[in-house]
Design a protein around this motif. Structure first.
Motif, mmCIF file in Angstrom:
data_model
loop_
_atom_site.group_PDB
_atom_site.id
_atom_site.type_symbol
_atom_site.label_atom_id
_atom_site.label_comp_id
_atom_site.label_asym_id
_atom_site.label_seq_id
_atom_site.Cartn_x
_atom_site.Cartn_y
_atom_site.Cartn_z
ATOM 1 N N LEU A 32 71.813 58.324 47.026
ATOM 2 C CA LEU A 32 70.568 59.059 47.223
ATOM 3 C C LEU A 32 70.837 60.564 47.229
ATOM 4 C CD1 LEU A 32 68.996 56.980 50.166
ATOM 5 C CD2 LEU A 32 68.397 56.813 47.741
ATOM 6 N N GLY A 33 71.795 60.962 48.046
ATOM 7 C CA GLY A 33 72.093 62.379 48.192
ATOM 8 C C GLY A 33 72.644 63.000 46.928
ATOM 9 N N LEU A 34 73.575 62.305 46.260
ATOM 10 C CA LEU A 34 74.179 62.847 45.039
ATOM 11 C C LEU A 34 73.138 63.050 43.949
ATOM 12 C CD1 LEU A 34 77.528 60.839 44.788
ATOM 13 C CD2 LEU A 34 77.268 63.291 45.202
ATOM 14 N N THR A 35 72.191 62.136 43.845
ATOM 15 C CA THR A 35 71.137 62.274 42.833
ATOM 16 C C THR A 35 70.350 63.555 43.052
ATOM 17 O OG1 THR A 35 70.942 59.871 42.625
ATOM 18 C CG2 THR A 35 69.086 61.187 41.847
ATOM 19 N N ALA A 36 69.998 63.835 44.299
ATOM 20 C CA ALA A 36 69.227 65.039 44.604
ATOM 21 C C ALA A 36 70.043 66.303 44.373
ATOM 22 C CB ALA A 36 68.729 64.987 46.045
ATOM 23 N N VAL A 37 71.297 66.311 44.826
ATOM 24 C CA VAL A 37 72.144 67.506 44.670
ATOM 25 C C VAL A 37 72.401 67.794 43.195
ATOM 26 C CG1 VAL A 37 74.401 68.518 45.124
ATOM 27 C CG2 VAL A 37 73.242 67.218 46.918
ATOM 28 N N ARG A 38 72.743 66.766 42.450
ATOM 29 C CA ARG A 38 72.998 66.982 41.023
ATOM 30 C C ARG A 38 71.745 67.453 40.307
ATOM 31 N NH1 ARG A 38 76.790 61.613 40.908
ATOM 32 N NH2 ARG A 38 78.809 62.685 41.122
ATOM 33 N N GLY A 39 70.590 66.952 40.731
ATOM 34 C CA GLY A 39 69.337 67.418 40.148
ATOM 35 C C GLY A 39 69.098 68.891 40.417
ATOM 36 N N ALA A 40 69.394 69.325 41.633
ATOM 37 C CA ALA A 40 69.202 70.736 41.991
ATOM 38 C C ALA A 40 70.177 71.633 41.233
ATOM 39 C CB ALA A 40 69.362 70.920 43.494
ATOM 40 N N LEU A 41 71.440 71.204 41.117
ATOM 41 C CA LEU A 41 72.432 71.985 40.384
ATOM 42 C C LEU A 41 72.047 72.115 38.911
ATOM 43 C CD1 LEU A 41 75.707 70.472 41.909
ATOM 44 C CD2 LEU A 41 74.861 72.803 42.270
ATOM 45 N N THR A 42 71.589 71.013 38.331
ATOM 46 C CA THR A 42 71.157 71.049 36.934
ATOM 47 C C THR A 42 69.946 71.951 36.759
ATOM 48 O OG1 THR A 42 71.996 68.809 36.537
ATOM 49 C CG2 THR A 42 70.323 69.635 35.011
ATOM 50 N N ASP A 43 69.009 71.861 37.689
ATOM 51 C CA ASP A 43 67.807 72.691 37.628
ATOM 52 C C ASP A 43 68.166 74.168 37.682
ATOM 53 O OD1 ASP A 43 65.042 73.276 37.632
ATOM 54 O OD2 ASP A 43 65.026 73.383 39.820
ATOM 55 N N ALA A 44 69.112 74.538 38.531
ATOM 56 C CA ALA A 44 69.521 75.939 38.663
ATOM 57 C C ALA A 44 70.462 76.371 37.547
ATOM 58 C CB ALA A 44 70.188 76.168 40.010
ATOM 59 N N GLY A 45 71.109 75.414 36.893
ATOM 60 C CA GLY A 45 72.059 75.737 35.834
ATOM 61 C C GLY A 45 73.383 76.252 36.359
ATOM 62 N N ILE A 46 73.813 75.753 37.544
ATOM 63 C CA ILE A 46 75.087 76.157 38.119
ATOM 64 C C ILE A 46 75.911 74.910 38.439
ATOM 65 C CG2 ILE A 46 74.116 78.285 39.060
ATOM 66 C CD1 ILE A 46 74.135 76.997 41.824
ATOM 67 N N THR A 47 77.135 75.115 38.890
ATOM 68 C CA THR A 47 78.020 74.002 39.209
ATOM 69 C C THR A 47 78.253 73.923 40.716
ATOM 70 O OG1 THR A 47 80.084 75.266 39.092
ATOM 71 C CG2 THR A 47 79.195 74.406 37.012
ATOM 72 N N TRP A 48 78.828 72.807 41.131
ATOM 73 C CA TRP A 48 79.143 72.617 42.546
ATOM 74 C C TRP A 48 80.115 73.680 43.043
ATOM 75 C CZ3 TRP A 48 77.919 71.412 47.066
ATOM 76 C CH2 TRP A 48 78.846 71.051 48.056
ATOM 77 N N ALA A 49 81.006 74.126 42.171
ATOM 78 C CA ALA A 49 81.979 75.146 42.559
ATOM 79 C C ALA A 49 81.318 76.485 42.894
ATOM 80 C CB ALA A 49 83.006 75.343 41.445
ATOM 81 N N ASP A 50 80.075 76.686 42.445
ATOM 82 C CA ASP A 50 79.359 77.937 42.714
ATOM 83 C C ASP A 50 78.717 77.970 44.099
ATOM 84 O OD1 ASP A 50 79.859 78.974 40.114
ATOM 85 O OD2 ASP A 50 78.224 77.746 39.312
ATOM 86 N N VAL A 51 78.676 76.827 44.781
ATOM 87 C CA VAL A 51 78.036 76.738 46.092
ATOM 88 C C VAL A 51 79.020 77.180 47.174
ATOM 89 C CG1 VAL A 51 76.985 75.171 47.779
ATOM 90 C CG2 VAL A 51 76.492 74.899 45.325
ATOM 91 N N ASP A 52 78.583 78.072 48.065
ATOM 92 C CA ASP A 52 79.446 78.612 49.114
ATOM 93 C C ASP A 52 79.375 77.836 50.425
ATOM 94 O OD1 ASP A 52 80.270 80.847 47.521
ATOM 95 O OD2 ASP A 52 78.337 81.774 47.926
ATOM 96 N N GLU A 53 78.213 77.252 50.708
ATOM 97 C CA GLU A 53 78.013 76.624 52.015
ATOM 98 C C GLU A 53 76.919 75.573 51.887
ATOM 99 O OE1 GLU A 53 77.684 78.143 56.691
ATOM 100 O OE2 GLU A 53 77.781 79.569 55.023
ATOM 101 N N SER A 54 76.980 74.524 52.710
ATOM 102 C CA SER A 54 76.009 73.435 52.630
ATOM 103 C C SER A 54 75.440 73.118 54.002
ATOM 104 C CB SER A 54 76.658 72.169 52.051
ATOM 105 O OG SER A 54 77.150 72.399 50.752
ATOM 106 N N PHE A 55 74.142 72.784 54.005
ATOM 107 C CA PHE A 55 73.434 72.395 55.225
ATOM 108 C C PHE A 55 72.736 71.075 54.940
ATOM 109 C CE2 PHE A 55 73.896 76.946 55.211
ATOM 110 C CZ PHE A 55 74.311 77.230 56.501
ATOM 111 N N ILE A 56 73.015 70.068 55.774
ATOM 112 C CA ILE A 56 72.524 68.708 55.539
ATOM 113 C C ILE A 56 71.596 68.293 56.670
ATOM 114 C CG2 ILE A 56 73.166 66.349 54.945
ATOM 115 C CD1 ILE A 56 74.507 68.456 53.166
ATOM 116 N N GLY A 57 70.339 67.962 56.339
ATOM 117 C CA GLY A 57 69.377 67.495 57.333
ATOM 118 C C GLY A 57 69.235 65.985 57.282
ATOM 119 N N THR A 58 69.457 65.327 58.412
ATOM 120 C CA THR A 58 69.298 63.874 58.509
ATOM 121 C C THR A 58 68.686 63.526 59.863
ATOM 122 O OG1 THR A 58 71.472 63.436 59.497
ATOM 123 C CG2 THR A 58 71.354 63.483 57.092
#
Length: 376
Positions: A32-58
């Motif tokens: 579930l989570g990977l689908t959303a994250v990959r969708g956001a990265l694709t939408d922005a046109g950047i890679t996971w390596a470009d992300v500096d910090e992550s915040f996860i709400g559950t």
């Protein structure tokens, strides 16, 4: 004096992704989570390596659930924070992502909401004899609905029309839990939950995920992100309850703060994604926002003021009633919907010429969050 988000450097939502909100399935929360994250990265046109910090709400997954999601993207040793704040978990995570970018601590922050339903558990009050845990949410909001109806001469049909609008919008949303338009008779003919409240006027609590990427102007330029996809976060506000405040008062205060910080009047809001776990909440929170005066919501609803294409599109995603309320993703998904709307990329749900959006969530009636997003 404490600073506001607007006193810091600008922060922008530059990408959004979802895994459809749905009933409990065999799908792992990692997928579930990977689908959303990959969708956001694709939408922005950047890679996971470009992300500096992550915040996860559950809300339901337990300790450090985001770690098992993000390690599949590559473990880069970067900061990871988990957030639980009841229904406002995703909204709280988004606020933290905005703050870290606006403060210059990170250039790109991922905000992910992901959850799977379990039996909800509230921390005990530690005090005997209180009835807080004995009154179910649907009973509470059924009583509030009856109070509202009596005060303003509103019928059961009037309240049910809120759900008709929500289900109509949800039918246009491929990420929504409920994707079927419903007639007024269908809404009223649903299973009775409490009072006049039927099942189709209550949000489904299922599983799903939503992700957004927050970036600075420097990151947008450096990473070659399309500036047309950048939606500025003009304000981020949060409050908690007082000894005597109600859900509506918490909402009124946090929305007022967000609008004040963004220097935006209520009547200029084009898109309003709000916490409507039960139909009556939409009426109460639209009035609490100042978009209309107390008692004016129903006649304005009937006139089409809150439809897509009306004065202000309220819950064009379908809201919690139709989009669904998987807890962790809900507040993040609201921000993603508003970002699409302000970009003009919401497809058949598009509200024409949307420039200003407001996202609002409440956690157990005790904590309120509101964010104003604007199209540059």
């Amino acid at each position: 004096m404490a600073k506001l988000l607007g006193d810091l450097r600008p922060a922008f939502v530059v990408g959004a992704g979802w895994h459809r909100y749905q009933r409990l399935s065999q799908t792992n929360h990692v997928e579930l989570g990977l689908t959303a994250v990959r969708g956001a990265l694709t939408d922005a046109g950047i890679t996971w390596a470009d992300v500096d910090e992550s915040f996860i709400g559950t809300g339901h997954l337990g300790m450090a659930a985001g770690r098992s999601v993000l390690k599949h993207l590559g473990a880069f040793g970067k900061p990871l924070v988990h957030v639980e704040n009841a229904s406002a978990s995703g909204s709280a995570a988004f606020r933290l992502g905005c703050i870290t970018v606006a403060a210059g601590l990170s250039d790109v922050a991922l905000v992910l909401g992901v959850d799977k339903p379990r039996m909800p558990y509230r921390a005990p009050t530690g005090t005997d004899g209180l009835a807080d845990d004995a009154i179910m949410p649907f009973t509470h909001f059924s009583l509030l609905g009856s109070e509202y109806q009596t005060a303003y001469g509103v019928s059961d049909e009037d309240i049910a029309r809120i759900a008709v609008k929500s289900h109509r919008n949800g039918a246009l949303n491929p990420h929504a839990h409920r994707q079927r338009a419903r007639t007024l008779d269908e809404i009223l003919g649903g299973n009775v939950v409490a009072g006049s409240l039927t099942s189709l006027q209550c949000c489904p609590v299922g599983e799903g995920a939503a992700a957004v990427l927050v970036a600075s102007e420097a990151a947008i330029a450096r990473l070659g992100i399309d500036p047309a996809k950048a939606v500025r976060v003009a304000s981020s506000a949060t409050v908690t309850e007082t000894a005597s405040s109600s859900d509506k008062q918490v909402s009124a205060e946090v929305i007022a703060r967000a609008l004040y910080e963004a220097q935006v009047p209520a009547d200029s809001i084009d898109v309003f994604e709000l916490h409507d776990a039960f139909t009556i909440e939409e009426a109460e929170y639209v009035e609490a926002s100042g978009i209309c005066r107390p008692g004016e919501y129903v006649p304005m609803l009937e006139a089409g003021a809150f439809d897509i294409g009306g004065q202000c599109a309220v819950n064009p995603s379908g809201g919690l009633i139709a989009m669904g309320h998987p807890i962790g993703p809900t507040g993040v998904g609201q921000v993603g919907e508003i970002a699409l709307q302000l970009r003009g990329a919401a497809g058949s749900r598009q509200h024409a010429d949307a420039r200003i959006g407001l996202a609002h969530m409440v956690g157990l009636g005790a904590v309120g969050y509101a964010h104003v997003l604007v199209r540059p």
